[in-house]
Structure formats: structure tokens, C-alpha cells
Design a protein around this motif. Structure first.
Motif, PDB file in Angstrom:
ATOM      1  N   ILE A  20       0.854  -1.196   0.000  1.00 40.73           N
ATOM      2  CA  ILE A  20       0.000   0.000   0.000  1.00 40.73           C
ATOM      3  C   ILE A  20       0.895   1.253   0.000  1.00 40.73           C
ATOM      4  N   GLY A  21       2.033   1.131   0.681  1.00 42.77           N
ATOM      5  CA  GLY A  21       2.983   2.237   0.760  1.00 42.77           C
ATOM      6  C   GLY A  21       3.670   2.566  -0.555  1.00 42.77           C
ATOM      7  N   ILE A  22       3.533   1.695  -1.566  1.00 45.64           N
ATOM      8  CA  ILE A  22       4.025   2.043  -2.910  1.00 45.64           C
ATOM      9  C   ILE A  22       2.857   2.535  -3.770  1.00 45.64           C
ATOM     10  N   TYR A  23       1.691   1.868  -3.653  1.00 43.93           N
ATOM     11  CA  TYR A  23       0.597   2.158  -4.586  1.00 43.93           C
ATOM     12  C   TYR A  23      -0.104   3.463  -4.319  1.00 43.93           C
ATOM     13  N   ALA A  68      13.844  -2.850  -2.766  1.00 45.13           N
ATOM     14  CA  ALA A  68      13.662  -3.571  -4.027  1.00 45.13           C
ATOM     15  C   ALA A  68      14.935  -4.370  -4.279  1.00 45.13           C
ATOM     16  N   PHE A  69      14.794  -5.590  -4.777  1.00 51.06           N
ATOM     17  CA  PHE A  69      15.972  -6.404  -5.015  1.00 51.06           C
ATOM     18  C   PHE A  69      16.627  -6.009  -6.325  1.00 51.06           C
ATOM     19  N   LYS A  70      17.960  -6.028  -6.319  1.00 49.20           N
ATOM     20  CA  LYS A  70      18.686  -5.612  -7.511  1.00 49.20           C
ATOM     21  C   LYS A  70      18.313  -6.494  -8.701  1.00 49.20           C
ATOM     22  N   GLY A  71      18.137  -5.869  -9.856  1.00 46.82           N
ATOM     23  CA  GLY A  71      17.801  -6.617 -11.052  1.00 46.82           C
ATOM     24  C   GLY A  71      16.317  -6.885 -11.181  1.00 46.82           C
ATOM     25  N   MET A  72      15.541  -6.437 -10.166  1.00 52.66           N
ATOM     26  CA  MET A  72      14.091  -6.674 -10.230  1.00 52.66           C
ATOM     27  C   MET A  72      13.338  -5.359 -10.372  1.00 52.66           C
ATOM     28  N   GLU A  73      14.074  -4.298 -10.765  1.00 50.45           N
ATOM     29  CA  GLU A  73      13.482  -2.960 -10.737  1.00 50.45           C
ATOM     30  C   GLU A  73      12.287  -2.824 -11.672  1.00 50.45           C
ATOM     31  N   ASN A  74      12.401  -3.376 -12.882  1.00 50.88           N
ATOM     32  CA  ASN A  74      11.320  -3.160 -13.853  1.00 50.88           C
ATOM     33  C   ASN A  74      10.622  -4.461 -14.212  1.00 50.88           C
ATOM     34  N   THR A  75      10.275  -5.215 -13.183  1.00 49.64           N
ATOM     35  CA  THR A  75       9.686  -6.519 -13.445  1.00 49.64           C
ATOM     36  C   THR A  75       8.193  -6.511 -13.189  1.00 49.64           C
ATOM     37  N   GLY A  76       7.611  -5.334 -13.125  1.00 44.55           N
ATOM     38  CA  GLY A  76       6.161  -5.263 -12.998  1.00 44.55           C
ATOM     39  C   GLY A  76       5.687  -5.151 -11.562  1.00 44.55           C
ATOM     40  N   ARG A  77       4.415  -4.822 -11.480  1.00 42.05           N
ATOM     41  CA  ARG A  77       3.758  -4.520 -10.229  1.00 42.05           C
ATOM     42  C   ARG A  77       3.833  -5.660  -9.208  1.00 42.05           C
ATOM     43  N   GLY A  78       3.498  -6.884  -9.675  1.00 34.42           N
ATOM     44  CA  GLY A  78       3.454  -8.026  -8.770  1.00 34.42           C
ATOM     45  C   GLY A  78       4.805  -8.277  -8.131  1.00 34.42           C
ATOM     46  N   MET A  79       5.845  -8.257  -8.956  1.00 36.87           N
ATOM     47  CA  MET A  79       7.187  -8.521  -8.441  1.00 36.87           C
ATOM     48  C   MET A  79       7.641  -7.418  -7.487  1.00 36.87           C
ATOM     49  N   THR A  80       7.330  -6.166  -7.841  1.00 37.60           N
ATOM     50  CA  THR A  80       7.690  -5.055  -6.956  1.00 37.60           C
ATOM     51  C   THR A  80       7.040  -5.233  -5.590  1.00 37.60           C
ATOM     52  N   SER A  81       5.751  -5.625  -5.601  1.00 37.63           N
ATOM     53  CA  SER A  81       5.042  -5.835  -4.338  1.00 37.63           C
ATOM     54  C   SER A  81       5.666  -6.959  -3.539  1.00 37.63           C
ATOM     55  N   LEU A  82       5.979  -8.047  -4.241  1.00 40.66           N
ATOM     56  CA  LEU A  82       6.586  -9.190  -3.541  1.00 40.66           C
ATOM     57  C   LEU A  82       7.905  -8.800  -2.907  1.00 40.66           C
ATOM     58  N   ALA A  83       8.721  -8.046  -3.655  1.00 43.92           N
ATOM     59  CA  ALA A  83      10.007  -7.604  -3.125  1.00 43.92           C
ATOM     60  C   ALA A  83       9.790  -6.703  -1.907  1.00 43.92           C
ATOM     61  N   TYR A  84       8.775  -5.861  -1.980  1.00 42.82           N
ATOM     62  CA  TYR A  84       8.480  -4.944  -0.870  1.00 42.82           C
ATOM     63  C   TYR A  84       8.045  -5.724   0.365  1.00 42.82           C
ATOM     64  N   ILE A  85       7.189  -6.740   0.144  1.00 45.93           N
ATOM     65  CA  ILE A  85       6.746  -7.580   1.267  1.00 45.93           C
ATOM     66  C   ILE A  85       7.935  -8.346   1.848  1.00 45.93           C
TER      67      ILE A  85
ATOM     68  N   PHE B  56       4.955   2.416   5.069  1.00 42.90           N
ATOM     69  CA  PHE B  56       3.660   2.856   4.556  1.00 42.90           C
ATOM     70  C   PHE B  56       3.720   4.327   4.144  1.00 42.90           C
ATOM     71  N   ASN B  57       4.241   4.551   2.950  1.00 38.60           N
ATOM     72  CA  ASN B  57       4.357   5.914   2.463  1.00 38.60           C
ATOM     73  C   ASN B  57       2.980   6.470   2.150  1.00 38.60           C
ATOM     74  N   VAL B  58       2.755   7.664   2.673  1.00 40.37           N
ATOM     75  CA  VAL B  58       1.482   8.334   2.450  1.00 40.37           C
ATOM     76  C   VAL B  58       1.748   9.500   1.499  1.00 40.37           C
ATOM     77  N   PRO B  59       0.935   9.610   0.427  1.00 39.82           N
ATOM     78  CA  PRO B  59       1.217  10.675  -0.535  1.00 39.82           C
ATOM     79  C   PRO B  59       0.591  12.011  -0.163  1.00 39.82           C
ATOM     80  N   ILE B  60       1.253  13.079  -0.571  1.00 37.69           N
ATOM     81  CA  ILE B  60       0.574  14.364  -0.698  1.00 37.69           C
ATOM     82  C   ILE B  60       0.296  14.455  -2.193  1.00 37.69           C
ATOM     83  N   PRO B  61      -0.992  14.424  -2.594  1.00 37.85           N
ATOM     84  CA  PRO B  61      -1.308  14.338  -4.022  1.00 37.85           C
ATOM     85  C   PRO B  61      -0.487  15.313  -4.873  1.00 37.85           C
ATOM     86  N   GLY B  62       0.172  14.772  -5.886  1.00 37.90           N
ATOM     87  CA  GLY B  62       0.984  15.580  -6.773  1.00 37.90           C
ATOM     88  C   GLY B  62       2.276  16.085  -6.155  1.00 37.90           C
TER      89      GLY B  62
END
Lengths: 111, 229
Positions: A20-23, A68-85, B56-62
Motif C-alpha cells: 500500500i505504501g508504494i501504490y 527492491a531487489f537488484k535486477g528486479m526494478e522493472n519486473t512489474g507490479r506483482g514482483m515489486t510488491s513481492l520484493a516490498y513484502i 507505509f508511504n502516504v502521498p501528498i497528491p501531486g
């Protein structure tokens, strides 16, 4: 159930929910935290990269940079989330372990 | 609020390490005297909670992002000295393993989030809670207010540290060597975003957990409450 057990479960829940902290920032178009920009970003913002900043900014190569794990930077949303978890789980385990050790060392057998 | 490497000059980094060294020393001595063996798991939970809540990063929109720290919550449960140790543990692991916050700035980051925050927040908590019962609504309000102002106080210091850099370090051509933004930008930005958004997140998280613990196990709130049972 003991309160501490419940709190550990709560921590595990937080680790799983951490993406949630990324999205949220992504969804609301929010960028880097103020004052935490990389050299490229600061060059854009301030018009130049301060010399000392540029030199010091690469001082430390963290093994899991920005959760984020090295080499996994642009592997899509799912992988980014997994790395974050995974980062959250590793961080929680290490923090708890270190604090447990420190706490035992300091508290001794005192009631 | 994790200041990276390169934003603070050597004198600032050194000063803040020098300020934190005796604080860590005192913290270990006091925790050694006061922490009971039964409270050790809570210290571990506190450090882990502080670590994960900061993800848990919280955004300030924009705009930018920020997050809660949990420093005042740990202080309410274990006292500010133990909170200092718990949050420092989280900050060290974030810096070393995840590059979140610099190594040269670790003294500064610990000063702001592991010292200023738990102590300022805990003082406010005790003041607002006064002699109220640990299960009272006043305690929840006190916890929330303390958490809010604790984070705001930490952000003020971060803003000051950032903002002093262009005054101290300049090249011959007038360019900044480290953080390029002065006090007039850094302080209002850091303070403003924490007053308006991130402080409220800290308030909500802290108040919610205290409210939960009041129901679940109020004894946990007793140790640092300032009132006898």
C-alpha cells in the motif's frame, strides 16, 4: 491468546499490506519524499547537483536498495510488491531480533 | 524524514553523532535499570513496528510522500529511553540494509526520530493524560496529541538540519555543497507537510493502537502512565 502473540500477528499483517505504501503514492502522483532525491532528481529540481552531495550520495551500496531487489526494478507490479513484502519481512525479523538481543543483554533477569 | 548521505555536511553529521552518543549511552543505562525481562518482547515488537510502519508511504497528491514513525507509541508503552533504542534499531537496519537514510546522516536521523520524537511526544502525552485512568478517552487523546506533536517536532529539527547546509557550505561560485535549500524553504516544507498530513497519520495510528490496548491489556499502558493503579 497472549497480547504479544496478537501483536506479532498484527506485524505480519502490516508486512503483507506494506505495498500500500508504494501504490498510494503512485495513484496520487506523489514522488520522492522531500530531501530524499537522488542526484539526477536534484539536478532537475535545483538546476545542479551540489558537489558534496554527488560525492557522498554513493557512499554506501545497500544490499536491498529502496526495498527492491537488484535486477528486479522493472519486473512489474506483482514482483515489486513481492520484493516490498519480502523487505518488510526481512526488516521486521532483523529489527525484532536485534532488539530482542539488545533487550536481553540490558534487562538481564530482572523482573 | 530519512536524510540520505550527501544532504548534510561533515560538521553537521559529526555534531549530531556527537549529540546522539551520550543519548545512546544514557538510554542503555536507564533501560538496563528499568526494563524487565517481561518487557523485552515488547521492545522487539516496538522496533519491528517502527520499521514496518515507516514503509507505509502516504502521498501528498501531486507532491511528496511521508510516513508515520511509531516513536511515541513505543514511548507510551516502554518509556522514551526504550523507545529511543527501539527506533534507533529500526533506523540502523533501514540505513544499512535498505539504503533508507544515509550512514553519515544516521546520527541526525536518530536524533530527530529516535530522540526528539519520543521525548517530545511522551512529554505531551503525560501532560495531556495528567492523572486520568489508563482506560480513559483522555489517554487516547493524549496519545494522539503526543504522537502528532512528536512527529512535528522531529520534522522541525530535520528542516533545520537541511536548511542550515547552504549557510555553512558553499563553493566559491555560490553553489551549495550539500542540501541546496535554505531555512526559508526546508523548515516550512518539512514542518508544513508533517503538520498537515503525516502528523495526522501518526496521530491516527497511535490513538488506534492505544485504544486497542485499553481493551486488550490495559496493564501494558500502566508502567509509564504516571498514575498508581
Amino acid at each position: 491468546m497472549k497480547t504479544t502473540t496478537k501483536l506479532w500477528i498484527g506485524l505480519a499483517g502490516l508486512a503483507v499490506a506494506a505495498p500500500i505504501g508504494i501504490y498510494l503514492p503512485e495513484k496520487f502522483g506523489a514522488g520522492t519524499a522531500w530531501g530524499e532525491w537522488g542526484t539526477d532528481e536534484i539536478r532537475k529540481l535545483a538546476g545542479y547537483a551540489p558537489a558534496g552531495l554527488e560525492k557522498l550520495s554513493s557512499l554506501w551500496n545497500a544490499p536491498i536498495p529502496d526495498y527492491a531487489f537488484k535486477g528486479m526494478e522493472n519486473t512489474g507490479r506483482g514482483m515489486t510488491s513481492l520484493a516490498y513484502i519480502a523487505s518488510a519481512v526481512i526488516g521486521v525479523a532483523l529489527c525484532a531480533g536485534a532488539a530482542l538481543l539488545l533487550g536481553r543483554l540490558l534487562a538481564g533477569k530482572k523482573e | 524524514m530519512h536524510i540520505p548521505d550527501g544532504y548534510l555536511g561533515p560538521a553537521t553529521c559529526g555534531t549530531l553523532y556527537a549529540l546522539m552518543a551520550p543519548v545512546w549511552g544514557f538510554a542503555s543505562r536507564i533501560v538496563k535499570k528499568t526494563l524487565s525481562v517481561k518487557q523485552v518482547p515488547m521492545l522487539a515488537i516496538g522496533a519491528a513496528f517502527s520499521f514496518v510502519i515507516m514503509m507505509f508511504n502516504v502521498p501528498i497528491p501531486g507532491g511528496t510522500t511521508g510516513h508515520a514513525v511509531g516513536g511515541v507509541l513505543v514511548a507510551i508503552l516502554l518509556g522514551p529511553w526504550a523507545a529511543c533504542i527501539a527506533v534507533s534499531v529500526a533506523l540502523v537496519i533501514q540505513a544499512l540494509l535498505f539504503g533508507d537514510g544515509g550512514l553519515t546522516a544516521l546520527g541526525a536521523n536518530c536524533f530527530n526520530m529516535a530522540f526528539v520524537m519520543p521525548f517530545a511526544g511522551y512529554a505531551v502525552y503525560r501532560l495531556v493524560a495528567s492523572r486520568s485512568a489508563v482506560t480513559s478517552l483522555q489517554r487516547v487523546v493524549a496519545a494522539g496529541t503526543g504522537a502528532y506533536l512528536g512527529l512535528v517536532a522531529a520534522s522541525l529539527f530535520a528542516g533545520l538540519e537541511f536548511g542550515l547546509q547552504p549557510l555553512i557550505y558553499k563553493t566559491a561560485t555560490g553553489q551549495a555543497l550539500y542540501c541546496p535549500y535554505g531555512l526559508k524553504v526546508a523548515v516550512p516544507v518539512m514542518l508544513g507537510e508533517h503538520l498537515l498530513i503525516f502528523g495526522l497519520v501518526e496521530l491516527a495510528v497511535t490513538a488506534l493502537v492505544v485504544k486497542y490496548l485499553q481493551k486488550q491489556e490495559p496493564a501494558l499502558l500502566q508502567a509509564t502512565s504516571g498514575v498508581e493503579k
